[in-house]
Design a protein around this motif. Structure first.
Motif, mmCIF file in Angstrom:
data_model
loop_
_atom_site.group_PDB
_atom_site.id
_atom_site.type_symbol
_atom_site.label_atom_id
_atom_site.label_comp_id
_atom_site.label_asym_id
_atom_site.label_seq_id
_atom_site.Cartn_x
_atom_site.Cartn_y
_atom_site.Cartn_z
ATOM 1 N N VAL A 1 0.683 -0.738 0.239
ATOM 2 C CA VAL A 1 0.028 0.052 0.170
ATOM 3 C C VAL A 1 1.130 1.007 0.137
ATOM 4 C CG1 VAL A 1 -1.840 0.993 1.515
ATOM 5 C CG2 VAL A 1 -1.949 -0.915 1.276
ATOM 6 N N LEU A 2 0.639 1.741 -1.122
ATOM 7 C CA LEU A 2 1.751 3.598 -0.746
ATOM 8 C C LEU A 2 0.979 4.047 -0.240
ATOM 9 C CD1 LEU A 2 3.361 2.630 -4.763
ATOM 10 C CD2 LEU A 2 3.663 1.634 -2.926
ATOM 11 N N ASP A 3 0.147 4.363 -0.677
ATOM 12 C CA ASP A 3 -0.997 5.464 -0.296
ATOM 13 C C ASP A 3 -2.646 5.351 0.338
ATOM 14 O OD1 ASP A 3 -2.741 6.700 -2.144
ATOM 15 O OD2 ASP A 3 -0.698 7.587 -2.375
ATOM 16 N N ASP A 4 -3.267 5.511 0.998
ATOM 17 C CA ASP A 4 -5.125 5.534 0.737
ATOM 18 C C ASP A 4 -5.067 4.871 -1.073
ATOM 19 O OD1 ASP A 4 -5.475 5.222 3.429
ATOM 20 O OD2 ASP A 4 -6.405 7.076 3.252
ATOM 21 N N TYR A 5 -4.843 5.575 -2.008
ATOM 22 C CA TYR A 5 -5.340 5.278 -2.901
ATOM 23 C C TYR A 5 -4.088 5.097 -4.117
ATOM 24 C CZ TYR A 5 -9.172 8.040 -0.787
ATOM 25 O OH TYR A 5 -9.454 8.385 -0.273
ATOM 26 N N THR A 6 -3.429 3.664 -3.821
ATOM 27 C CA THR A 6 -2.338 4.342 -4.308
ATOM 28 C C THR A 6 -1.283 2.498 -3.959
ATOM 29 O OG1 THR A 6 -1.322 5.900 -4.401
ATOM 30 C CG2 THR A 6 -0.004 3.959 -5.841
ATOM 31 N N VAL A 7 -1.632 1.177 -4.526
ATOM 32 C CA VAL A 7 -1.482 -0.086 -4.708
ATOM 33 C C VAL A 7 -0.434 -0.507 -5.982
ATOM 34 C CG1 VAL A 7 -3.219 -0.819 -5.539
ATOM 35 C CG2 VAL A 7 -2.212 -1.863 -3.656
ATOM 36 N N LYS A 8 0.223 -1.153 -5.002
ATOM 37 C CA LYS A 8 1.859 -2.032 -6.217
ATOM 38 C C LYS A 8 2.033 -2.896 -6.024
ATOM 39 C CE LYS A 8 6.084 -1.991 -5.065
ATOM 40 N NZ LYS A 8 7.835 -1.493 -5.336
ATOM 41 N N LEU A 9 1.739 -4.341 -6.952
ATOM 42 C CA LEU A 9 1.950 -5.221 -7.261
ATOM 43 C C LEU A 9 3.010 -5.781 -7.660
ATOM 44 C CD1 LEU A 9 -1.166 -6.916 -8.268
ATOM 45 C CD2 LEU A 9 -1.034 -5.980 -5.926
ATOM 46 N N THR A 10 4.063 -6.244 -6.829
ATOM 47 C CA THR A 10 4.945 -7.060 -7.470
ATOM 48 C C THR A 10 5.122 -8.168 -7.522
ATOM 49 O OG1 THR A 10 5.859 -5.553 -5.932
ATOM 50 C CG2 THR A 10 7.693 -7.073 -6.757
ATOM 51 N N LEU A 11 5.430 -8.640 -9.060
ATOM 52 C CA LEU A 11 5.754 -10.254 -9.617
ATOM 53 C C LEU A 11 7.194 -11.349 -9.453
ATOM 54 C CD1 LEU A 11 3.526 -10.579 -13.079
ATOM 55 C CD2 LEU A 11 2.930 -10.314 -10.506
ATOM 56 N N ALA A 12 7.121 -12.122 -9.036
ATOM 57 C CA ALA A 12 7.978 -13.181 -9.120
ATOM 58 C C ALA A 12 8.689 -13.043 -10.047
ATOM 59 C CB ALA A 12 8.041 -14.545 -7.977
ATOM 60 N N SER A 13 7.698 -13.677 -11.063
ATOM 61 C CA SER A 13 7.782 -13.524 -12.903
ATOM 62 C C SER A 13 7.298 -12.934 -13.666
ATOM 63 C CB SER A 13 8.669 -15.073 -12.801
ATOM 64 O OG SER A 13 7.482 -15.872 -13.055
ATOM 65 N N PRO A 14 7.346 -12.217 -14.676
ATOM 66 C CA PRO A 14 6.809 -11.764 -15.801
ATOM 67 C C PRO A 14 4.803 -12.278 -15.551
ATOM 68 C CG PRO A 14 8.578 -12.035 -16.487
ATOM 69 C CD PRO A 14 8.997 -12.934 -15.507
ATOM 70 N N LEU A 15 3.946 -11.740 -16.073
ATOM 71 C CA LEU A 15 3.504 -12.533 -16.666
ATOM 72 C C LEU A 15 2.351 -11.256 -16.809
ATOM 73 C CD1 LEU A 15 0.877 -14.750 -15.823
ATOM 74 C CD2 LEU A 15 -0.007 -13.558 -14.224
ATOM 75 N N ALA A 16 2.339 -11.584 -18.951
ATOM 76 C CA ALA A 16 1.790 -10.639 -19.010
ATOM 77 C C ALA A 16 0.277 -10.787 -19.510
ATOM 78 C CB ALA A 16 2.391 -11.208 -21.043
ATOM 79 N N SER A 17 0.308 -12.155 -19.027
ATOM 80 C CA SER A 17 -2.101 -11.788 -19.116
ATOM 81 C C SER A 17 -2.214 -11.121 -17.461
ATOM 82 C CB SER A 17 -2.498 -12.909 -18.808
ATOM 83 O OG SER A 17 -1.635 -13.786 -18.242
ATOM 84 N N LEU A 18 -1.187 -11.128 -16.462
ATOM 85 C CA LEU A 18 -1.840 -10.136 -15.201
ATOM 86 C C LEU A 18 -3.188 -9.532 -15.322
ATOM 87 C CD1 LEU A 18 -1.335 -10.418 -12.397
ATOM 88 C CD2 LEU A 18 -0.223 -8.054 -12.090
ATOM 89 N N LEU A 19 -2.853 -8.374 -15.906
ATOM 90 C CA LEU A 19 -4.371 -6.758 -16.157
ATOM 91 C C LEU A 19 -5.177 -7.960 -16.576
ATOM 92 C CD1 LEU A 19 -3.301 -4.065 -17.218
ATOM 93 C CD2 LEU A 19 -3.965 -4.647 -15.484
ATOM 94 N N ASP A 20 -5.664 -8.733 -17.673
ATOM 95 C CA ASP A 20 -6.914 -9.945 -17.633
ATOM 96 C C ASP A 20 -7.372 -10.361 -16.388
ATOM 97 O OD1 ASP A 20 -8.207 -10.025 -20.666
ATOM 98 O OD2 ASP A 20 -7.840 -12.547 -18.992
ATOM 99 N N ALA A 21 -6.296 -11.533 -15.624
ATOM 100 C CA ALA A 21 -6.300 -12.039 -15.192
ATOM 101 C C ALA A 21 -7.041 -11.052 -14.004
ATOM 102 C CB ALA A 21 -4.642 -12.289 -14.296
ATOM 103 N N LEU A 22 -6.994 -9.377 -13.760
ATOM 104 C CA LEU A 22 -7.338 -9.293 -12.805
ATOM 105 C C LEU A 22 -9.177 -8.911 -13.057
ATOM 106 C CD1 LEU A 22 -4.727 -6.529 -11.461
ATOM 107 C CD2 LEU A 22 -5.176 -8.693 -10.408
ATOM 108 N N THR A 23 -9.218 -8.881 -14.229
ATOM 109 C CA THR A 23 -10.365 -8.425 -14.702
ATOM 110 C C THR A 23 -11.822 -9.953 -13.746
ATOM 111 O OG1 THR A 23 -10.532 -9.611 -16.346
ATOM 112 C CG2 THR A 23 -10.528 -7.498 -16.429
ATOM 113 N N SER A 24 -11.032 -11.032 -13.283
ATOM 114 C CA SER A 24 -11.939 -11.673 -12.631
ATOM 115 C C SER A 24 -12.949 -11.517 -12.252
ATOM 116 C CB SER A 24 -10.828 -13.321 -12.683
ATOM 117 O OG SER A 24 -11.345 -14.119 -11.888
#
Lengths: 332, 320, 515, 278
Positions: free
Chosen positions: C146-169
């Motif tokens: 959590v960077l601030d109340d309205y910002t959040v950062k995800l860090t991946l262990a390895s690249p996943l080009a489809s992450l954004l699409d996955a987050l739509t689930s």
């Protein structure tokens, strides 16, 4: 009032259609009933006595039964020309019936008082309350103890004799002119039989009701009846006033019947007589006298031609259907 | 009578015990488990997730132990949770019960309304052409596959709004008119078959009764034909009809599965069906137990009604 | 009997009276009711199995969750990723995703949604105890900050080009911690940020949602109430729309849709969906260990015939990537072994040692997903190359059991596809893929799938997946048959409804009803 | 005595005629069918019945000839109904007469089992059995047979108990006849009337049960045609092509009607209380 004929049956024929053929249960039967008198109809089972009487009120179920000919004249009118609805108004009101087996003849799921009250409400237009009161009264009259409570019982809660009393109460509730009692005591104990007969006798005498007493028991006839018709195989074979029948039976069948009754006055040595053979099959009756195969006095003519009713001694109410009397007639 | 009822209810115990035993082990004989159904074909689960899931789905213990646990639970009135929805089993079942009871009741009422008059009419004209036609008609009703009839009804009547439930079940107590309207066709689809049964029993029983001496007595009293037939005869003839009606009612309680499915009615049968598909063991077990109980209770009620209608029967004398 | 007769009469009269009374009062109610509460009724064929977005697996549940929760991002009607709770995002490198959240978004309980909720939600999903199916979608996420109340950062262990699409689930919806802690889970209650709030849920009958007055999107939702009705029969669903009992019905049965097209009162909306009907082989069982046999079978299959017979034309033949993913999918004509060639097929069989064909089983089930109709057509088509397929039609539960145990020669399935090729194909065909039921192990395929995950340059990724599509068509561990249409039958009152393509009912939020 | 009476009974004869017709259809179907019942034809999907195409009953959603499938399905339906009834009747009657004859503990034990089976809704029980055994024709027979067992057990027990106290049994026993002998030579033949009627009704119910199971996807499995699974797959297309549902439905209705007519007629004939002299 004396000798007034209230009911006359003429030439009655009733048949039943069965899988094996047509049964001529009643074959050209005629008789008449006088007001206040008791007529006995005697015969073995299957002789047609019950059917005859059911036919009077057209209570023969069709199919299989059917009245094919005859007239029933009640107070001068031929009931067979009436509509079903008109006959219905006679049933229970002017002519009522008592049946052999009081257990099966009472509706098992309807309270006793209601079964008695039905006819009262229908024919006398009584309210339910009045009819119930009258029913209880009738139950008392016929000797039911605790009539008020017992009125709410069902038939199976009564003993056999009590049930038959209920039947009688039911039949007499509307003070009918004619009571047809169809073997009213057959299903009962001997001791109770006498009570029931006594009851019928008293009640009918009180109200001068005419009675047709159907029975196979000559003792009952002797006790109750003014005159008798003897039936055999759907026909009347002999008719007589009560004394004539017992003292001077004219038909071999009647004689056979009388001989089969054990009698105190008969000498100890004489055997009890039985009529050999069995009643005939009523399908395809052979020509000739139906009693001929069992008759000890059968003659040639008996197997060829059925005997008409011969009048005995010129008395029209004294007949016998037997060829023996033809000779006598001819000789006389 | 009280003693009789108690005795009958006590006889329920061994039956329910047998039913519980059969249902518990039978459902577990069906290949596939609730957990597999839950995961379906689209979901991946890691081994540690699977461990957790197995615990949740009760697959971590041997079946006999599970049975004893379950038996203990239901004796305390706890039917557990649905494996499929996670909801409590008993409220879920009780919420379906009114519909199933209502559907049963309505179909029976329809069946009686159709069957008894036809049966009487047929018996009065035994072997006539009309009798023949109505008997064949009755047997035809008995020969119709329920779901076929139901599907035809949906096909024909679905264009009229509100006549086919369409999942929109309205309780009788909320809107009786709408409720009756919606249950009319489902009840009819079920009722037609039973109407045929009722008709047949009424006819046969009337034929028998009409030959009885007491009918002759009633006629000899001069009673009018309607009171002979509808009072003296029917009162006796109805007795076997009561028995068969009660019997069918018991049978119907869980047997309307197909109709509930076609008309999308949320009843017990459909609950059971889906529970079987999903291997939702607690639900299946509870539904079957409830239906079996109802079956026995309905039979008991039938016997009581019978005793009420036939004064000759005294319950305390009945030996069972 | 007298008494019972009286009793019956009394009951009947009471019922009648009650009926009249209630009918009267119902009328009175509707007369008093203030002008037009807008109610949209949606017919669906299955009941939701719980509504905790992190736990549910059933598609029927997703369709409800859609309207009650939001994710960081969502798919629009073109299956493109667009903002949802996250207003915007940055991807500084292929291991880091930074999301900027909308401000002032309220949960149904009135509390504002912040970055902490995002962190809590994703961590709940990752927790094995939750047993969330969404876990596999974000298993490569290493940390959530959590960077601030309205910002959040995800860090991946390895690249996943489809992450954004996955987050739509829907399985990655954002939920408030206090609701989970209060109720244990969210299977029966809904406390989301979505356009609608749960009012009442009568299982196997209806679910009623009411408008969320505080929804962050201005002017939405349009209607006051949404009611889901569960009607298992497709024909009854259609009948419901026709009679006006339903406004929108989701129907996947082709015959019913074809029929709906003949009915003037209703409108049929359809577009190719992202699911794919497949005919897959157990590549560890003889003779399907032999690539040539699989290819021969693929060559006997006529996709058009299958679509016309099994789906009544309501579908589109497809290759390994569903045709609706227009950005990635190659046309069938450019892929090998996608149209029938019996001579070539027979030659391949002879080469593999089966000149007279062979006999095998197809496991299928009578439910829609079980593909019985498709299996029947395949059975008939395979006769052309002398191969005998025997259908093993099993009950749905048994089908799943066989699927889980990989106990089949071949199986007809419907696979949940994705507009994002990595999300669909990696788990399906990578040798480590979670739903690689074909037990397909192929180095070339694995290599291409791994490569696709790393690439963030669209053109490069596209080339990789183009090659993969060809490889898969050639090696045929399964035959991709067609994408069934996503169909909605819509009544005349409905205005503004749009289909997403993945079955989502998101656009109900923008739908109006007009009387 | 019974056979000529059977022919006098219009209801029974009508039923018999229908059944014989179906048996003829089965015989014909072994040698000749209008089309190959499993032959699909993508050019002729859901064609309406017509003389010119030769598809008298039309085609289904795979372009298969419905008449041929109905004819082929007749065998399946009849075999299921006869085999399931035979299975249920033989086990059920054995249980029932044994319980009824031995009485006491045996009776109690056997009838409790029947009670338990009985309080299971029949379709649900059949569904259970199908789900456990797997879907195929044999298992349909077993499932329906199991449903029938308690019914036959009850009926045969009832009539044995009614007969047990009769004079002729006592007479046979005093003549030294053994239990089994009395049971099978005296009691069973005399208690056949209600059992025969139940058999004929079970034959018809089996067909309906098979179709209900098929409706739920648990009956005879495609591509083998049974009337039930034809109807069940027609459900989807019946609004487009009503003939796909109407003809198999009529096939079921007529055969079931046939059995029901026969059963009802037999009941008339065998139940002396209803025998009406004509």
């Amino acid at each position: 009032m004396n000798n007034e004929t209230i009911l006359q049956v003429q030439g009655l024929m009733t048949e039943f259609r069965t899988e094996r053929g047509i049964v001529n249960a009643v074959n050209d039967v005629s008789f008449s009933l006088e007001r206040g008198k008791t007529l006995g109809i005697v015969g073995e089972s299957g002789s047609g006595k019950s059917v005859t009487n059911l036919s009077i009120l057209k209570l023969i179920q069709y199919p299989p039964g059917r009245i094919t000919a005859g007239q029933v004249i009640f107070k001068g009118e031929n009931m067979f020309e009436w509509s079903e609805e008109e006959i219905r108004t006679v049933r229970g009101k002017h002519i009522s019936m008592i049946f052999q087996d009081p257990l099966t003849s009472l509706n098992p799921v309807i309270k006793v008082w209601y079964q008695i009250a039905e006819a009262l409400r229908l024919h006398h237009g009584m309210s339910k309350k009045e009819a119930k009161a009258k029913s209880i009264e009738l139950l008392k009259l016929i000797g039911i103890p605790d009539a008020e409570q017992r009125a709410d019982n069902y038939p199976h809660q009564f003993s056999g004799g009590m049930r038959q009393r209920v039947m009688i109460a039911m039949a007499l509730s509307c003070d009918p002119e004619i009571l047809i009692a169809d073997e009213p005591t057959t299903a009962l104990d001997v001791t109770i039989q006498a009570q029931i007969l006594e009851l019928i006798k008293n009640l009918s005498r009180e109200k001068s009701t005419s009675v047709i007493m159907i029975t196979h028991d000559l003792g009952v006839v002797a006790d109750m009846c003014d005159s008798v018709c003897v039936m055999y195989a759907g026909r009347i074979v002999e008719r007589a006033a009560i004394d004539d029948l017992f003292y001077a039976p004219q038909h071999p069948y009647t004689r056979g019947l009388l001989d089969s009754i054990p009698r105190i006055d008969r000498a100890g040595g004489s055997r009890l007589h039985t009529i050999s053979g069995a009643p005939p099959n009523l399908i395809d009756i052979p020509p000739g006298c139906p009693f001929q195969p069992r008759c000890e006095k059968a003659m040639n003519i008996c197997s060829k031609q059925s005997p008409p009713e011969f009048i005995i001694n010129g008395d029209a109410s004294r007949t016998a259907a037997c060829w023996l009397h033809a000779k006598e007639y001819n000789n006389g | 009578m009280g003693r009789y009822v108690v005795r009958r209810l006590l006889s329920l115990i061994p039956v329910l015990f047998g039913v519980s035993l059969i249902v518990f082990f039978l459902v577990r004989l069906i290949p596939g488990t609730a957990l597999e159904m839950y995961l379906g074909t689209q979901v991946e689960a890691t081994p540690e997730q699977m461990e957790e899931l197995k615990r949740i789905f009760g697959e971590d213990k041997p079946v006999p132990i599970l049975y004893l646990e379950w038996l203990g639970d239901i004796l305390r009135g706890d039917f557990g949770y649905s494996l499929r929805t996670g909801r409590m089993v008993l409220p879920d079942i009780l919420s379906r019960l009114p519909l199933s009871l209502e559907l049963t009741l309505f179909s029976l009422i329809l069946a009686l309304l159709i069957g008894i008059p036809l049966g009487i009419a047929s018996s009065l004209r035994q072997n006539s052409f009309g009798d023949f036609v109505s008997r064949i008609g009755g047997l035809l009703g008995l020969s119709l596959p329920q779901f076929w009839l139901a599907a035809l009804m949906v096909m024909v009547f679905s264009r009229f709004r509100g006549w086919i439930p369409m999942g929109n079940y309205v309780s009788f107590f909320d809107s009786p008119l709408q409720n009756i309207k919606m249950l009319f066709f489902p009840s009819l689809a079920i009722g037609i078959g039973f109407a045929a049964v009722v008709m047949r029993y009424t006819r046969n029983s009337m034929l028998e009764v009409l030959q009885m001496d007491y009918i002759r007595t009633a006629k000899a009293k001069g009673l009018k034909k309607p009171s002979v037939i509808y009072f003296h005869a029917l009162k006796n003839a109805i007795l076997p009809v009561i028995t068969v009606t009660g019997f069918n009612a018991g049978y119907l309680l869980g047997g309307a599965i197909v109709i509930e499915e076609v008309f999308a009615l949320p009843g017990m049968g459909r609950l059971a069906l889906y529970a079987i598909y999903q291997r939702d063991y607690p639900i299946i077990q509870a539904v079957v137990m409830v239906i079996a109980t109802l079956f026995v209770v309905v039979n008991l009620i039938t016997d009581l009604v019978y005793a009420l209608a036939d004064p000759r029967i005294r319950l305390d004398d009945v030996v069972r | 009997m007298k008494k019972t007769g009286m009793l019956t009469m009394t009951i009947v009269l009471l019922l009648l009276a009650a009926g009249l009374f209630a009918a009267g009062s119902a009328d009175a109610d509707s007369a008093v009711k203030p002008a037009a509460e807008k109610v949209l009724t949606i017919g669906v064929d299955q009941e939701a199995i719980g509504i905790d977005p992190h736990i549910v697996t059933a598609f029927s549940s997703h369709r409800r969750v859609d309207l009650m929760y939001n994710r960081l991002v969502r798919l629009d009607e073109n299956l493109a990723v667009v903002p949802d709770l996250a207003e915007s995002w940055e991807i500084p490198d292929n291991l880091t995703y930074i999301f900027h959240l909308r401000e002032g978004v309220l949960f149904h309980n009135g509390r504002e949604m912040t970055a902490d909720d995002v962190k809590y939600s994703l961590e709940r999903i990752m927790d094995p105890k939750t047993a969330s199916p969404g876990r596999s979608y974000i298993s490569l996420v290493d940390s959530i900050d959590v960077l601030d109340d309205y910002t959040v950062k995800l860090t991946l262990a390895s690249p996943l080009a489809s992450l954004l699409d996955a987050l739509t689930s829907n399985n990655l919806s954002i939920v408030p911690r206090e609701a989970v802690e209060e109720h244990g889970n969210l299977q029966k209650v809904a406390v989301g940020t979505g356009p609608f709030m749960l009012e009442e849920w009568v299982p196997d009958n209806s679910m009623t949602l009411v408008k969320n007055p505080d929804y962050f999107e201005a002017g939405a939702p349009v209607v006051d109430k949404v009611i889901y009705r569960v009607i298992p029969e497709a024909a009854s669903l259609l009948a419901g729309v026709r009679s006006g009992d339903l406004d929108i019905a989701a129907i996947n049965d082709g015959a019913t849709i074809r029929q709906a097209k003949n009915i003037s009162q209703v409108e049929v909306m359809n577009k190719p969906g992202i699911n794919v009907r497949t005919f897959g082989f157990n590549t560890t069982r003889e003779p399907f260990t032999d690539e040539r046999v699989r290819r021969a079978l693929a060559l006997a299959i006529d996709r058009d015939e299958i679509v016309s017979m099994a789906e009544f034309g309501m579908g589109s033949p497809t290759g390994p990537i569903p045709v609706s993913a227009t950005e990635w999918a190659l046309p069938l004509s450019e892929l090998p072994n996608t149209s029938p060639d019996y001579d070539k097929a027979k030659a391949l069989l002879a080469e593999a040692g089966y000149p007279d064909g062979f006999t095998f089983n197809i496991v299928c089930s009578a439910s829609y997903e079980g593909g019985l109709a498709v299996a029947q057509v395949i059975q008939s088509e395979l006769k052309n190359i002398g191969v005998t397929a025997e259908l093993e039609v099993v009950e749905w539960g048994v089908y799943i059991d066989r699927w889980v145990k990989r106990d089949f020669d071949s199986m007809v399935e419907i696979r949940g596809g994705s507009g994002e090729p990595d999300r669909f194909l990696y788990r399906t065909l990578h040798s480590t893929g979670g739903v690689n039921n074909f037990m397909f192990k192929d180095e070339e395929t694995d290599k291409l799938l791994d490569l696709g995950r790393l690439q963030t340059v669209p053109a490069e990724r596209k080339a990789t997946y183009a090659e993969l599509q060809e490889v898969l068509s050639e090696k045929a561990p399964l035959v991709f048959l067609y994408s069934p249409n996503e169909n909605h039958v819509v009544g005349p009152r409905v205005e503004g409804f749009r289909q997403v393509g993945n079955g989502s009912l998101y656009y109900v939020t923008h739908t109006d009803v007009i009387d | 005595m019974t056979v000529p009476r059977l022919f006098k009974n219009g209801i029974a004869v009508t039923g018999l005629v229908i059944i014989v017709l179906y048996v003829l259809i089965i015989i014909v179907s072994f040698f000749w069918l209008p089309f190959d019942p499993s032959e699909m034809n993508s050019q002729r999907l859901l064609e309406a019945p017509s003389f010119t195409s030769g598809h008298l009953f039309g085609t289904d959603e795979f372009g298969r000839d419905i008449l041929s499938r109905i004819m082929k399905g007749t065998t399946v339906s009849l075999v299921i109904s006869i085999a399931a009834t035979a299975l249920g009747a033989s086990f059920g009657i054995l249980m029932g007469i044994w319980a009824g004859y031995l009485g006491g503990r045996w009776d109690n034990g056997i009838m409790r089992i029947a009670d338990v089976l009985f309080s299971f809704p029949s379709l649900l029980l059949a569904i259970f059995v199908m789900a456990i055994l797997g879907e195929n024709t044999y298992n349909v027979i077993i499932a329906i047979g199991i449903v029938y067992i308690p019914q036959f057990a009850r009926i045969s027990r009832g009539s044995i108990i009614a007969l047990k106290s009769n004079e002729f049994v006592r007479a046979a026993r005093s003549n030294g006849a053994g239990r089994t002998y009395i049971l099978f030579r005296h009691l069973l033949p005399n208690s056949m009337a209600p059992i025969i009627v139940q058999i004929s009704l079970s034959l018809s119910v089996a067909i309906l049960l098979e179709s209900a199971l098929s409706f739920l996807g648990l009956g005879v499995q495609p591509p083998e045609p049974s009337w039930g699974n034809m109807l069940s797959s027609a459900r989807k297309v019946m609004m487009l092509a009503p003939w796909t549902a109407i003809y198999p439905g009529l096939a079921i209705v007529t055969l079931v009607l046939g059995f029901n007519l026969l059963g009802d007629g037999l009941r008339d004939i065998l139940d002396p209380r209803l025998r009406n002299v004509r």
